[in-house]
Design a protein around this motif. Structure first.
Motif, PDB file in Angstrom:
ATOM      1  N   UNK A 188       0.807  -1.227   0.000  1.00 32.85           N
ATOM      2  CA  UNK A 188       0.000   0.000   0.000  1.00 32.85           C
ATOM      3  C   UNK A 188       0.838   1.275   0.000  1.00 32.85           C
ATOM      4  N   UNK A 189       2.087   1.182   0.433  1.00 32.87           N
ATOM      5  CA  UNK A 189       2.868   2.392   0.677  1.00 32.87           C
ATOM      6  C   UNK A 189       2.493   2.980   2.029  1.00 32.87           C
ATOM      7  N   UNK A 190       3.304   3.934   2.496  1.00 30.11           N
ATOM      8  CA  UNK A 190       3.077   4.506   3.822  1.00 30.11           C
ATOM      9  C   UNK A 190       1.739   5.227   3.913  1.00 30.11           C
ATOM     10  N   UNK A 191       1.438   6.030   2.894  1.00 31.09           N
ATOM     11  CA  UNK A 191       0.240   6.889   2.939  1.00 31.09           C
ATOM     12  C   UNK A 191      -1.044   6.072   3.085  1.00 31.09           C
ATOM     13  N   UNK A 246      11.496   6.991   1.305  1.00 35.12           N
ATOM     14  CA  UNK A 246      10.220   7.666   1.150  1.00 35.12           C
ATOM     15  C   UNK A 246      10.284   9.098   1.683  1.00 35.12           C
ATOM     16  N   UNK A 288       7.463  10.656   4.008  1.00 33.32           N
ATOM     17  CA  UNK A 288       7.362  10.235   5.407  1.00 33.32           C
ATOM     18  C   UNK A 288       8.600  10.734   6.149  1.00 33.32           C
ATOM     19  N   UNK A 322      10.880   1.338  -9.178  1.00 32.26           N
ATOM     20  CA  UNK A 322       9.871   2.230  -9.777  1.00 32.26           C
ATOM     21  C   UNK A 322       9.545   1.821 -11.214  1.00 32.26           C
TER      22      UNK A 322
END
Lengths: 210, 210
Positions: B25-28, B112, B115, B170
């Motif tokens: 999900x990624x941090x966000x 990241x 963050x 990426x």
């Protein structure tokens, strides 16, 4: 101003405002309210131009890439050789990173893993193509070794520069960026440049300075 | 299990669950609810161990760094020279990145930018110290050129590897990671290794493979 120009100017000032907020707050903590305040526009005007924070971040990345491409073209036209062009481009981007808020924010958003919704792939591929071409040219011009593989070189230098600026940003707020970019090239020259052209080409590294 | 061990096991499984969620999900977009579900613990248990998503992300980074240090020690003890140790460490981290969820998530969180609350600086400085020492050793062992500056080398290689894995992630979901890491060393060897030691040392690059 005619209406279309006014809309264009509003959009541009929203992008600059967004860049300023992303640059300080990061993607996660940036809010549309803060961006509207920073840009001096109403929430309504902001929503007229951009549907979401993702949209805004992608617009900042696109605008950063446009600005950086423009600088790159200037760097190339000022350069007397393909290798000097590479050095001028790397120096130019370092200057933009420490002095232009849209470029700083755009690059931070591009390397931002958590914002995976962002269109971060195009700029990498674009710079890789440019560096692949420049490497071919530098080989044809007799500066680079015959054995150099332009595609492999480009696929290393663009990620390496990405990491150099990212770590310089993370550890030192980019204070050592120019020194690190110069060191990158010092270490790469022996693997790229023909022995009889090393002294002449190393002189270009003096261009990399604040 | 005694209570302290049980608490320790719960904490460990929360970290693995958090890594799995951050990784996808990624941090966000990661939420504490998703993480509790993934780890198979109650929200209460999760909050007993971690106050916030930042805390969890920092714990994933710390655990990733612990795992990677452990692999690095194994890599170094298997190596016959300092340079071979560097190559084995880079190959080892590439393997961890494609196969261990805590390492993949920890490195994604480390790079990241958004963050910025995360403690991403210690791992970089730790790896730089290790590579500075290994560069000194490789010079003393006669593999590296006398003129090589260990600090500058480390301050380039760690960021370069950071960028190489980030851009590979990426653009290609790390599918070309091993090829890119090998190319990185191919390009660096002429600037690091003594001419009479290049053939012997280039052979170590065959270690870098999936």
């Amino acid at each position: 101003m005619p209406q279309q120009e006014r809309a264009h100017a509003t959009r541009a000032s929203i992008i600059v405002g967004a860049a300023a907020v992303f640059n300080v707050k990061g993607f996660v903590s940036a809010s549309l309210d803060l961006i509207a305040d920073e840009a001096g526009v109403t929430r309504g005007a902001l929503y007229f131009h951009f549907r979401s924070k993702d949209d805004l971040a992608n617009a900042v990345i696109a605008e950063q890439h446009r600005i950086s491409r423009q600088y790159a073209e200037q760097a190339l036209s000022a350069a007397g050789s393909a290798f000097e062009g590479m050095i001028r481009m790397c120096d130019g981007l370092a200057h933009q990173l420490v002095s232009e808020v849209v470029v700083s924010a755009g690059i931070r958003l591009t390397t931002d893993g958590s914002a995976s919704i962002l269109s971060a792939t195009d700029p990498y591929e674009d710079w890789m193509r440019t560096f692949e071409n420049l490497t071919s040219m530098a080989r044809d011009e007799g500066d680079f070794l015959e054995t150099v593989d332009p595609e492999r070189v480009a696929k290393f230098i663009i990620p390496a520069y990405t990491g150099v600026q990212l770590v310089s940003d993370t550890l030192h707020g980019r204070a050592d960026l120019f020194e690190r970019v110069r060191d990158m090239w010092e270490l790469l020259i022996p693997g790229l440049v023909r022995p009889d052209r090393i002294d002449a080409n190393r002189r270009h590294l003096e261009l990399i300075k604040r």
